[in-house]
Write a protein that holds these residues in place. Structure first.
Motif, PDB file in Angstrom:
ATOM      1  N   SER A  22       0.811  -1.180   0.251  1.00 46.00           N
ATOM      2  CA  SER A  22       0.482  -0.076  -0.436  1.00 46.00           C
ATOM      3  C   SER A  22       0.210   1.412   0.309  1.00 46.00           C
ATOM      4  O   SER A  22       1.834   1.082   0.236  1.00 46.00           O
ATOM      5  CB  SER A  22      -0.713  -0.124   1.468  1.00 46.00           C
ATOM      6  N   LEU A  23       0.306   2.524  -0.923  1.00 47.96           N
ATOM      7  CA  LEU A  23       1.249   3.588  -0.432  1.00 47.96           C
ATOM      8  C   LEU A  23       1.453   3.533   0.740  1.00 47.96           C
ATOM      9  O   LEU A  23       2.244   4.844   1.307  1.00 47.96           O
ATOM     10  CB  LEU A  23       0.229   4.910  -1.498  1.00 47.96           C
ATOM     11  N   ASP A  24       0.877   3.563   1.613  1.00 44.69           N
ATOM     12  CA  ASP A  24       0.852   4.183   3.338  1.00 44.69           C
ATOM     13  C   ASP A  24       2.121   3.141   3.606  1.00 44.69           C
ATOM     14  O   ASP A  24       2.373   3.660   4.828  1.00 44.69           O
ATOM     15  CB  ASP A  24      -0.470   3.515   3.854  1.00 44.69           C
ATOM     16  N   ASP A  29       6.421   9.173   2.965  1.00 46.15           N
ATOM     17  CA  ASP A  29       6.223  10.482   2.077  1.00 46.15           C
ATOM     18  C   ASP A  29       8.133  11.039   2.516  1.00 46.15           C
ATOM     19  O   ASP A  29       7.821  11.750   3.207  1.00 46.15           O
ATOM     20  CB  ASP A  29       5.222  12.003   2.623  1.00 46.15           C
ATOM     21  N   ARG A  71       9.223   7.332  -1.881  1.00 44.46           N
ATOM     22  CA  ARG A  71       7.883   8.056  -2.557  1.00 44.46           C
ATOM     23  C   ARG A  71       8.018   9.557  -2.078  1.00 44.46           C
ATOM     24  O   ARG A  71       8.504  10.036  -1.691  1.00 44.46           O
ATOM     25  CB  ARG A  71       7.120   7.433  -0.909  1.00 44.46           C
ATOM     26  N   GLY A  93       4.491  12.357  -1.915  1.00 45.07           N
ATOM     27  CA  GLY A  93       3.972  12.477  -2.254  1.00 45.07           C
ATOM     28  C   GLY A  93       2.878  11.713  -2.797  1.00 45.07           C
ATOM     29  O   GLY A  93       3.051  10.273  -2.209  1.00 45.07           O
ATOM     30  N   ARG A  94       2.280  11.940  -3.504  1.00 49.68           N
ATOM     31  CA  ARG A  94       1.470  10.608  -4.640  1.00 49.68           C
ATOM     32  C   ARG A  94       2.465  10.003  -5.725  1.00 49.68           C
ATOM     33  O   ARG A  94       1.786   9.152  -6.554  1.00 49.68           O
ATOM     34  CB  ARG A  94      -0.145  10.243  -4.727  1.00 49.68           C
ATOM     35  N   GLU A  95       3.791  10.385  -6.236  1.00 49.06           N
ATOM     36  CA  GLU A  95       4.723  10.525  -6.627  1.00 49.06           C
ATOM     37  C   GLU A  95       5.789   9.377  -6.599  1.00 49.06           C
ATOM     38  O   GLU A  95       5.959   9.185  -5.378  1.00 49.06           O
ATOM     39  CB  GLU A  95       5.314  11.756  -6.938  1.00 49.06           C
ATOM     40  N   LEU A  96       5.551   8.213  -7.082  1.00 50.47           N
ATOM     41  CA  LEU A  96       6.117   7.086  -6.623  1.00 50.47           C
ATOM     42  C   LEU A  96       7.261   6.897  -7.170  1.00 50.47           C
ATOM     43  O   LEU A  96       7.301   6.366  -8.347  1.00 50.47           O
ATOM     44  CB  LEU A  96       5.870   5.392  -6.997  1.00 50.47           C
ATOM     45  N   ILE A 103      -0.214   2.470  -9.040  1.00 47.15           N
ATOM     46  CA  ILE A 103      -1.155   3.269  -7.372  1.00 47.15           C
ATOM     47  C   ILE A 103      -2.560   3.126  -8.431  1.00 47.15           C
ATOM     48  O   ILE A 103      -3.252   3.734  -9.181  1.00 47.15           O
ATOM     49  CB  ILE A 103      -0.932   4.181  -7.155  1.00 47.15           C
ATOM     50  N   ASN A 151      -4.763   2.550  -2.913  1.00 47.37           N
ATOM     51  CA  ASN A 151      -3.101   3.503  -3.261  1.00 47.37           C
ATOM     52  C   ASN A 151      -2.507   1.741  -2.952  1.00 47.37           C
ATOM     53  O   ASN A 151      -1.598   1.754  -1.797  1.00 47.37           O
ATOM     54  CB  ASN A 151      -3.107   4.169  -1.870  1.00 47.37           C
ATOM     55  N   ILE A 155       0.002  -0.629  -4.196  1.00 47.30           N
ATOM     56  CA  ILE A 155       0.886  -0.564  -5.520  1.00 47.30           C
ATOM     57  C   ILE A 155       1.334  -1.917  -6.261  1.00 47.30           C
ATOM     58  O   ILE A 155       1.269  -2.719  -5.611  1.00 47.30           O
ATOM     59  CB  ILE A 155       2.369   0.157  -4.527  1.00 47.30           C
TER      60      ILE A 155
END
Length: 120
Positions: free
Chosen positions: A8-10, A14, A34, A36-39, A102, A106, A108
């Motif tokens: 997960s993004l979480d 960040d 990471r 922000g929302r960019e990976l 994503i 959220n 990955i």
């Protein structure tokens, strides 16, 4: 194409990085940074020798300020956004970028073909 869930993004704070072992080899073979929302995902191999893992300790891919990806073995610094080496013995070379997605939830994902393509 089949997608492989990494997490997960979480799972990635960040401004931080995390290594992954999608092929269950016992070692992280790729990592994600990471912003922000960019990976930004890369194969965990320094281009200086093509067989050296980057971190000195698991998940420690960034310099102290969090501005660059660093190779602990050679001191090379890489831009987070594109993986280009900007300092060190592999100047002008770059890390192998891995496309990630994503989901709306959220999650990955990477394409399963990436494992074979990069021999992760």
């Amino acid at each position: 194409m089949k997608r492989l869930l990494l997490g997960s993004l979480d799972d990635i704070a960040d401004g931080q990085a995390k290594g992954f072992d999608p092929d269950n080899t016992g070692n992280d073979t790729l990592f994600i940074v990471r912003k922000g929302r960019e990976l930004f995902a890369y194969r965990d191999i320094c281009p200086h020798y093509n067989d050296t893992s980057l971190p000195w300790k698991q998940h420690q891919y960034l310099d102290g300020a969090g501005n660059y990806i660093v190779c602990a073995a050679h001191g090379a610094l890489f831009n987070i956004d594109n993986g280009e080496c900007v300092q060190g013995p592999c100047l002008g070379q770059g890390l192998d970028k891995i496309p990630v997605q994503i989901s709306a939830e959220n999650e990955i994902f990477i394409e399963s073909t990436i494992i074979k393509e990069f021999k992760l």
